[in-house]
Design an enzyme around this catalytic site. Structure first.
Site, mmCIF file in Angstrom:
data_model
loop_
_atom_site.group_PDB
_atom_site.id
_atom_site.type_symbol
_atom_site.label_atom_id
_atom_site.label_comp_id
_atom_site.label_asym_id
_atom_site.label_seq_id
_atom_site.Cartn_x
_atom_site.Cartn_y
_atom_site.Cartn_z
ATOM 1 N N GLY A 117 44.091 26.112 39.031
ATOM 2 C CA GLY A 117 44.100 25.387 40.306
ATOM 3 C C GLY A 117 45.478 25.448 40.959
ATOM 4 O O GLY A 117 45.608 25.720 42.159
ATOM 5 N N HIS A 118 46.516 25.215 40.152
ATOM 6 C CA HIS A 118 47.890 25.307 40.692
ATOM 7 C C HIS A 118 48.183 26.742 41.158
ATOM 8 O O HIS A 118 48.811 26.947 42.198
ATOM 9 C CB HIS A 118 48.925 24.956 39.612
ATOM 10 N N GLY A 175 53.604 20.322 36.505
ATOM 11 C CA GLY A 175 53.571 21.291 35.412
ATOM 12 C C GLY A 175 52.229 21.299 34.698
ATOM 13 O O GLY A 175 51.230 20.822 35.238
ATOM 14 N N GLN A 200 45.062 11.545 47.449
ATOM 15 C CA GLN A 200 46.472 11.972 47.480
ATOM 16 C C GLN A 200 46.739 12.852 48.706
ATOM 17 O O GLN A 200 47.752 12.698 49.398
ATOM 18 C CB GLN A 200 46.807 12.734 46.200
ATOM 19 N N SER A 260 41.999 20.350 35.694
ATOM 20 C CA SER A 260 43.003 19.295 35.723
ATOM 21 C C SER A 260 43.859 19.468 34.474
ATOM 22 O O SER A 260 43.327 19.849 33.418
ATOM 23 C CB SER A 260 42.310 17.926 35.687
ATOM 24 N N SER A 261 45.134 19.159 34.610
ATOM 25 C CA SER A 261 45.996 19.257 33.416
ATOM 26 C C SER A 261 45.489 18.303 32.338
ATOM 27 O O SER A 261 45.683 18.530 31.152
ATOM 28 C CB SER A 261 47.439 18.922 33.775
ATOM 29 N N VAL A 269 39.401 24.064 42.156
ATOM 30 C CA VAL A 269 39.022 25.180 41.279
ATOM 31 C C VAL A 269 38.292 24.574 40.088
ATOM 32 O O VAL A 269 38.718 23.551 39.537
ATOM 33 C CB VAL A 269 40.264 25.986 40.826
ATOM 34 N N GLN A 305 54.803 7.411 39.343
ATOM 35 C CA GLN A 305 53.387 7.381 39.724
ATOM 36 C C GLN A 305 52.479 7.066 38.536
ATOM 37 O O GLN A 305 51.268 7.109 38.654
ATOM 38 C CB GLN A 305 52.979 8.686 40.419
ATOM 39 N N GLY A 328 45.844 20.339 46.116
ATOM 40 C CA GLY A 328 44.433 20.539 45.786
ATOM 41 C C GLY A 328 43.575 19.432 46.392
ATOM 42 O O GLY A 328 43.993 18.277 46.464
HETATM 43 O O1 PAF Z 1 49.244 16.155 42.125
HETATM 44 C C1 PAF Z 1 50.275 16.125 41.417
HETATM 45 O O2 PAF Z 1 50.449 16.921 40.491
HETATM 46 C C2 PAF Z 1 51.338 15.074 41.700
HETATM 47 O O3 PAF Z 1 50.764 13.878 42.104
HETATM 48 C C3 PAF Z 1 52.393 15.561 42.706
HETATM 49 C C4 PAF Z 1 51.795 15.839 44.079
HETATM 50 C C5 PAF Z 1 53.075 16.803 42.171
HETATM 51 C C6 PAF Z 1 53.464 14.473 42.876
HETATM 52 O O4 PAF Z 1 54.094 14.186 41.677
#
Ligand code: PAF
Length: 291
Positions: free
Chosen positions: A36-37, A31, A153, A185-186, A176, A61, A147
């Site tokens: 970028g998303h 969220g 990741q 980035s958020s 982006v 995480q 991304g």
């Molecule tokens: O990149 C992210 O926003 C997170 O690491 C993901 C891939 C949604 C997993 O929680």
């Protein structure tokens, strides 16, 4: 647009969309959506997929001292952005749905998670690999979009997808950037104006590395010469800055001649905000504007 919180509802909604003949593209997110998303969702649509966005701030995480509690959660705004982007389904579960009492199974991708961010965020990639595996198994998409800013990741997810035979097409999409080069980035929302200004040293440094590479420099030591010192003098903490093999994520030795373009990546804290970024020096380094 359908919005669901339960796994069964998500499965049912996906199967209805599939019956219409569409391939499914999944964009996993936490969220606080930004351009970028939205570029990931647009890429999924451009690939002809019906797009599913997951919105879930995955607690496993985050380390105990990290920003899980304060991570932005503007759900209504995110849903509107998804609607505007033509997303067909949003899956936004609660934690008791994703990690019910008794949950004991984890996905741990070895080696690739030892260095870079993995060295500073113990357990982070175990949380990422586990939640992404669960999302891929729930949604069963044809393709999933990530991304390239989160390069480690992306590599971890590619490995996990291959090792668990999930057979999803993993698509890494370009970072982006803001007009001055800062990667979206958020977490940029945490930066005050002065920290935001100081953060420009990150894209400026990567841009310098890309110019050296384009000018023909092939020794890691020379590609990075002087830049670590400059970064260290401008950020509050430089966690890592190095050239890494794009497959193994092993740091390249300073005088090893680079036959294959490495990824030059870093993590730095500016104020209280941890930022990561990278430039892939392979085929065609993405241009990063010099602010
Ligand atoms: O990149 C992210 O926003 C997170 O690491 C993901 C891939 C949604 C997993 O929680």
């Amino acid at each position: 647009m359908i919005v669901v919180k339960k796994i069964d509802e998500a499965r049912e909604a996906v199967s209805r969309i599939r019956q219409g003949g569409a391939a499914i593209g999944l964009v996993p997110t936490m969220g606080a959506l930004h351009a970028g998303h939205l570029a990931l969702a647009r890429r999924s649509r451009a690939d002809g997929c019906a797009t599913v966005v997951s919105i879930y701030v995955n607690p496993t995480q985050f380390g105990p001292k990290e920003d899980f509690g304060k991570y932005p959660r503007p759900l209504e705004k995110d849903l509107q952005l998804c609607r505007d982007e033509g997303v067909q389904l949003v899956f936004c579960p609660e934690s008791d749905e994703m990690y019910p009492a008794g949950h004991r199974t984890w996905v741990d991708v070895e080696k690739l998670t030892d260095g870079m961010c993995g060295a500073f965020r113990p357990g982070h990639f175990k949380g990422v690999a586990t939640i992404v595996a669960k999302l891929l198994l729930i949604v069963r998409p044809d393709a999933a979009y990530f991304g390239r800013k989160d390069f480690q990741q992306l590599k971890v997810v590619e490995r996990m997808n291959a090792d668990l035979n999930l057979a999803v097409r993993i698509v890494g999409c370009p970072t982006v950037r803001e007009p001055d080069g800062l990667a979206l980035s958020s977490r940029n929302a945490y930066l005050g104006p002065e920290d935001r200004r100081r953060a420009r040293i990150i894209p400026r440094t990567l841009s310098e590395v890309a110019s050296r590479w384009s000018a023909g420099e092939r020794r890691a030591s020379e590609l990075l010469l002087g830049l670590k010192e400059r970064l260290t003098s401008q950020v509050d903490l430089l966690q890592y800055f190095g050239a890494y093999n794009v497959e193994t994520l092993q740091e390249v030795a300073p005088d090893e001649p680079l036959l294959q373009g490495p990824v030059v990546a870093l993590a730095a804290r500016v104020g209280t905000t941890r930022l990561i970024d990278n430039v892939e020096l392979g085929a065609d380094p993405m241009p990063i504007k010099q602010p």
